[in-house]
Design an enzyme around this catalytic site. Sequence first.
Site, PDB file in Angstrom:
ATOM      1  N   GLY A  87       0.848  -1.195   0.154  1.00 38.40           N
ATOM      2  CA  GLY A  87       0.149   0.036  -0.042  1.00 38.40           C
ATOM      3  C   GLY A  87       0.979   1.162   0.072  1.00 38.40           C
ATOM      4  O   GLY A  87       2.036   1.190   0.162  1.00 38.40           O
ATOM      5  N   LYS A 110       4.437  12.152  -3.334  1.00 41.75           N
ATOM      6  CA  LYS A 110       5.342  11.242  -3.051  1.00 41.75           C
ATOM      7  C   LYS A 110       6.334  11.408  -1.865  1.00 41.75           C
ATOM      8  O   LYS A 110       6.920  12.686  -2.147  1.00 41.75           O
ATOM      9  CB  LYS A 110       6.045  10.507  -4.168  1.00 41.75           C
ATOM     10  CG  LYS A 110       6.907   9.034  -3.786  1.00 41.75           C
ATOM     11  CD  LYS A 110       7.605   8.477  -4.994  1.00 41.75           C
ATOM     12  CE  LYS A 110       8.316   7.476  -4.803  1.00 41.75           C
ATOM     13  NZ  LYS A 110       8.885   6.707  -5.970  1.00 41.75           N
ATOM     14  N   GLY A 123       7.222   7.390   6.030  1.00 40.01           N
ATOM     15  CA  GLY A 123       6.250   8.004   5.320  1.00 40.01           C
ATOM     16  C   GLY A 123       7.114   9.287   4.386  1.00 40.01           C
ATOM     17  O   GLY A 123       6.221   9.854   3.387  1.00 40.01           O
ATOM     18  N   ARG A 180      -1.912  -0.973 -10.028  1.00 35.84           N
ATOM     19  CA  ARG A 180      -0.746  -1.802 -10.212  1.00 35.84           C
ATOM     20  C   ARG A 180      -1.431  -3.271 -10.172  1.00 35.84           C
ATOM     21  O   ARG A 180      -2.413  -3.708  -9.988  1.00 35.84           O
ATOM     22  CB  ARG A 180       0.330  -1.723  -9.029  1.00 35.84           C
ATOM     23  CG  ARG A 180       0.765  -0.336  -8.813  1.00 35.84           C
ATOM     24  CD  ARG A 180       0.925  -0.026  -7.219  1.00 35.84           C
ATOM     25  NE  ARG A 180       1.106   1.326  -6.916  1.00 35.84           N
ATOM     26  CZ  ARG A 180       2.270   2.002  -7.119  1.00 35.84           C
ATOM     27  NH1 ARG A 180       3.382   1.213  -7.091  1.00 35.84           N
ATOM     28  NH2 ARG A 180       2.253   3.225  -6.523  1.00 35.84           N
ATOM     29  N   ASP A 249       4.501  -4.764  -7.298  1.00 39.71           N
ATOM     30  CA  ASP A 249       3.740  -3.571  -7.100  1.00 39.71           C
ATOM     31  C   ASP A 249       4.096  -2.348  -7.953  1.00 39.71           C
ATOM     32  O   ASP A 249       3.716  -1.221  -7.876  1.00 39.71           O
ATOM     33  CB  ASP A 249       3.845  -3.259  -5.630  1.00 39.71           C
ATOM     34  CG  ASP A 249       5.349  -3.485  -5.153  1.00 39.71           C
ATOM     35  OD1 ASP A 249       5.989  -4.411  -5.537  1.00 39.71           O
ATOM     36  OD2 ASP A 249       6.004  -2.533  -4.682  1.00 39.71           O
ATOM     37  N   ASN A 250       5.460  -2.525  -8.540  1.00 40.64           N
ATOM     38  CA  ASN A 250       5.851  -1.496  -9.388  1.00 40.64           C
ATOM     39  C   ASN A 250       5.563  -1.706 -10.930  1.00 40.64           C
ATOM     40  O   ASN A 250       6.120  -1.159 -11.737  1.00 40.64           O
ATOM     41  CB  ASN A 250       7.291  -1.405  -9.230  1.00 40.64           C
ATOM     42  CG  ASN A 250       7.767  -0.850  -7.785  1.00 40.64           C
ATOM     43  OD1 ASN A 250       6.910  -0.190  -7.280  1.00 40.64           O
ATOM     44  ND2 ASN A 250       8.739  -1.253  -7.261  1.00 40.64           N
ATOM     45  N   ASP A 259       7.676   3.977 -10.721  1.00 43.85           N
ATOM     46  CA  ASP A 259       8.557   3.734  -9.375  1.00 43.85           C
ATOM     47  C   ASP A 259      10.164   3.698  -9.760  1.00 43.85           C
ATOM     48  O   ASP A 259      10.563   2.749  -9.909  1.00 43.85           O
ATOM     49  CB  ASP A 259       8.235   2.718  -8.522  1.00 43.85           C
ATOM     50  CG  ASP A 259       6.804   3.003  -7.553  1.00 43.85           C
ATOM     51  OD1 ASP A 259       6.447   4.502  -7.534  1.00 43.85           O
ATOM     52  OD2 ASP A 259       6.599   2.341  -6.730  1.00 43.85           O
TER      53      ASP A 259
HETATM   54  P1  AMP Z   1       9.036   1.180  -3.140  1.00 40.28           P
HETATM   55  O1  AMP Z   1      10.347   0.447  -2.979  1.00 40.28           O
HETATM   56  O2  AMP Z   1       9.108   2.783  -3.356  1.00 40.28           O
HETATM   57  O3  AMP Z   1       8.398   0.615  -4.542  1.00 40.28           O
HETATM   58  O4  AMP Z   1       8.436   0.788  -1.975  1.00 40.28           O
HETATM   59  C1  AMP Z   1       7.946  -0.305  -1.723  1.00 40.28           C
HETATM   60  C2  AMP Z   1       6.751  -0.396  -0.354  1.00 40.28           C
HETATM   61  O5  AMP Z   1       7.596   0.329   0.660  1.00 40.28           O
HETATM   62  C3  AMP Z   1       5.526   0.784  -0.735  1.00 40.28           C
HETATM   63  O6  AMP Z   1       4.446   0.033  -0.135  1.00 40.28           O
HETATM   64  C4  AMP Z   1       5.855   1.961  -0.197  1.00 40.28           C
HETATM   65  O7  AMP Z   1       4.869   2.827   0.235  1.00 40.28           O
HETATM   66  C5  AMP Z   1       6.796   1.262   0.968  1.00 40.28           C
HETATM   67  N1  AMP Z   1       7.969   2.551   1.527  1.00 40.28           N
HETATM   68  C6  AMP Z   1       8.747   2.813   0.888  1.00 40.28           C
HETATM   69  N2  AMP Z   1       9.451   3.795   1.648  1.00 40.28           N
HETATM   70  C7  AMP Z   1       8.820   4.060   2.687  1.00 40.28           C
HETATM   71  C8  AMP Z   1       8.974   5.013   3.613  1.00 40.28           C
HETATM   72  N3  AMP Z   1       9.840   5.786   3.888  1.00 40.28           N
HETATM   73  N4  AMP Z   1       7.787   4.813   4.721  1.00 40.28           N
HETATM   74  C9  AMP Z   1       6.744   4.226   4.592  1.00 40.28           C
HETATM   75  N5  AMP Z   1       6.703   3.358   3.773  1.00 40.28           N
HETATM   76  C10 AMP Z   1       7.834   3.228   2.704  1.00 40.28           C
HETATM   77 MG    MG Z   2       6.814   0.946  -5.300  1.00 41.75          MG
END
Ligand code: AMP
Ligand code: MG
Length: 483
Positions: A87, A110, A123, A180, A249-250, A259
């Site tokens: 999510g 983002k 976050g 996605r 998810d990407n 992403d």
């Molecule tokens: P990503 O690597 O950007 O594709 O993220 C993979 C998952 O990790 C997704 O669910 C993102 O929302 C979550 N995520 C990545 N970085 C953070 C963060 N700093 N805080 C909270 N969730 C994160």
């Molecule tokens: Mg992602």
Amino acid sequence: MTIGWHFDNSYSKLPKTFKEDIKPVPVSLPEILILNEDLAKNLDLDFSNITKDNLSQILSGNILPEGSSSIAQAYAGHQFGQFTMLGDGRAVLIGEHLTKNNERFDIQFKGSGRTPFSRSGDGRAVLGPMLREYIISEAMHSLKIPTTRSLAVVKTGEDVVREQISKGAILTRVALGHLRVGTFQYIAAKQNINDLEILTNYTIEKYYPNIKSSKNKALDLLNVLIEKQTQLVINWMRVGFIHGVMNTDNMSISGETIDYGPCAFMDSYNPKTVFSSIDQLGRYAYDNQPKITKWNLTRFAECLIPLISKNEDEAIKLAREALDKFEKIYETKWLNMMRDKLGLYGEDNDDKSLIMELLDWMEKNKVDYTNTFIFLTNKTIKNSEIYNNADFDLWKNKWVKRLTMFGNSHDKSMELMNFSNPMVIPRNHKVEEALTSASNGDLTLFNKLIKILKNPYLVNNDDLEFMSPAPHSDNKYQTFCGT
Ligand code: AMP
Ligand code: MG
């Protein structure tokens, strides 16, 4: 204080399972660093009547525009093969904006703070990686590759703690959509067929209305995505792009590249190229990208099984038949793409071996992928001595013969090559240089790089340095997820 947002939100009206209603977490001192005026114009946004301070408040999410209905989307994903419920953990979809022509775009922040999907994360996002997403996504767009876009980067004025302390930032991401493969996996994992049907119908209504009245909508959706994703990965292969984290998810249902994390462009041709520090086994290496595309599409097909047919065996058979066509579709598209890169019209039985021979030569001699095709169009490049090579000459003679086989003029071939081969890609050393100085407050190099990448098929002689890889760059270059 309006900049012309015109929201019409459809996803936020879906049932509770699909999302959490949530607002961006305000930041203390937002300051706009980068603003994409061209994209703003395409979106019919107008920044002329607003102060920079107010715009910073808006593009950081401190002030939510009228008509927005902000949510975090639920999704799951296979991350390096492991299934996880995920999510939006650090993103908020503030709404779907309609342009005057009724084109619909998701507007997402983002780095906007914690959400119910944040798990142990904060976050937030770090400035460097958000600027990186800005550069690469905009470059992809100019390279004529479907992608999410970047409207702005705002510094939050807050520190983000990672391995070291970094500056926080928020990127405004613009996309045809943020659905996605992982969105389908999330809903499928909940085993509520009603929700699965809602998602499928929603997807078709929003992205693929042309299959709205087909007999087997779920099967056709699978077929459409096979086509879209194959075309996307072909484009990546064309320019030497390595996504780096092709987790499900990407992978976007709209067929856009999404992403941007540890992605990078290959310099010298090596099909095993991997840049991401966490991809130790090369799962997402350059030449694995088509295979992973099929693997991800298979996960997508699994989600749709209950909708393809009430008879599970029949559904599996139909899905398998669709997926079995992947290799053939890919091979045909790949051959055509490579023919375009080489200016070849028509089809000859020996085309594949001619193409493979060139790629093998590049690999063996560690020759730059992008620049080889530029060299073949007789344009100036640095370090062209490498082509003074007997094997290359032999190959080139065959190529020259093949060029004229179907009676097309040399000019037409060159035209096709100029259209298919970028002169400039975001070279790793140039991207790093721009990011380092931008993170230290000097945007000169960043803006110069953005400007050059806007016209990647056309480069001035003054800008030749942007066409060259760093010496031995491939041996050392490593990218990090940098969340
Ligand atoms: P990503 O690597 O950007 O594709 O993220 C993979 C998952 O990790 C997704 O669910 C993102 O929302 C979550 N995520 C990545 N970085 C953070 C963060 N700093 N805080 C909270 N969730 C994160
Ligand atoms: Mg992602």
